[in-house]
Scaffold this motif. Structure first.
Motif, PDB file in Angstrom:
ATOM      1  N   ARG A 125      59.014  42.857  77.346  1.00  8.09           N
ATOM      2  CA  ARG A 125      59.116  43.783  78.474  1.00  8.09           C
ATOM      3  C   ARG A 125      57.892  43.743  79.390  1.00  8.09           C
ATOM      4  NH1 ARG A 125      60.597  49.499  76.744  1.00  8.09           N
ATOM      5  NH2 ARG A 125      61.292  49.484  78.896  1.00  8.09           N
ATOM      6  N   LYS A 151      55.680  46.172  85.965  1.00  5.97           N
ATOM      7  CA  LYS A 151      55.541  45.954  87.410  1.00  5.97           C
ATOM      8  C   LYS A 151      54.073  45.951  87.837  1.00  5.97           C
ATOM      9  CE  LYS A 151      56.889  48.096  91.804  1.00  5.97           C
ATOM     10  NZ  LYS A 151      57.014  46.899  92.599  1.00  5.97           N
ATOM     11  N   PHE A 153      60.380  46.237  82.545  1.00  4.08           N
ATOM     12  CA  PHE A 153      61.684  45.579  82.430  1.00  4.08           C
ATOM     13  C   PHE A 153      62.435  46.150  81.241  1.00  4.08           C
ATOM     14  CE2 PHE A 153      64.166  41.803  80.854  1.00  4.08           C
ATOM     15  CZ  PHE A 153      65.141  41.863  81.832  1.00  4.08           C
ATOM     16  N   TRP A 186      64.701  46.540  86.475  1.00  2.00           N
ATOM     17  CA  TRP A 186      63.254  46.417  86.676  1.00  2.00           C
ATOM     18  C   TRP A 186      62.984  46.647  88.148  1.00  2.00           C
ATOM     19  CZ3 TRP A 186      59.894  41.416  85.923  1.00  2.00           C
ATOM     20  CH2 TRP A 186      58.551  41.774  85.720  1.00  2.00           C
TER      21      TRP A 186
END
Length: 191
Positions: free
Chosen positions: A55, A58, A157, A174
């Motif tokens: 994962r 951002k 994500f 995401w």
């Protein structure tokens, strides 16, 4: 000191040195990963679905069209290749998917994503040149899925299963983008 304690100290020393070397040269097992591993499961009656993935976050970056380029195959996460496993036969957009384990690959775009299920298992998502290890010769499924723009930013994500309307979907979200892959579970034939 008796022989047992000496042997125990030697074994513990070897294990400690081995962990240190593995942590230093392979993967730092003592620190948090930048893109942590996650496993998502969905169970209903005798159906079991599972996705293993990493994962990324951002962190203020522009994600799709920049960090994750448009029109290029993406490993769908970070680090190890993302895998999808089902214990039941499925239909995905009219394509038969037998029970088994697959790797998931995507090609993001601003309005439509290409989603591929690949029969080959890959130890990692990219090679040394950061090119996806995906081999299209092993694709079992390739479908187009519309993307949705979200009102709220998804920082990390996220892959999930959504069965809220009795229509099972595998979702990926995401930044401000989300896709949903429809999954239809096939009934077992009774002999």
């Amino acid at each position: 000191m008796n022989t047992f304690l000496k042997r125990l100290l030697i074994i513990l020393s070897i294990v400690t040195i081995g962990l240190f070397l593995y942590s230093h040269f392979v993967e730092n097992i003592f620190s948090n990963r930048l893109s942590p591993k996650d496993t998502v499961e969905f169970k209903l009656n005798d159906l079991k679905l599972e996705v293993f993935y990493n994962r990324p976050s951002k962190k203020g970056r522009e994600v799709f069209g920049a960090l994750v380029p448009y029109d290029k195959v993406w490993r769908t996460g970070a680090n190890e290749a993302t895998t999808f496993e089902t214990n039941k036969n499925l239909m995905v957009d009219g394509i038969y998917i037998p029970a088994g384990k697959y790797s998931i690959w995507t090609v993001p775009n601003d309005s439509v994503w290409k989603v591929m299920l690949n029969t080959k298992q890959y130890p990692w998502g990219v090679n040394e040149q950061m090119q996806p290890l995906w081999d299209p010769n092993y694709d079992l499924l390739e479908i187009d899925v519309s993307s949705e723009t979200l009102n709220k930013v998804v920082e990390q994500f996220t892959i999930a299963f959504d069965n809220s309307t009795d229509e099972l979907k595998l979702t990926m979200a995401w930044d401000k983008t989300k896709i949903a892959v429809p999954l239809v579970v096939l009934k077992d034939k009774k002999e």
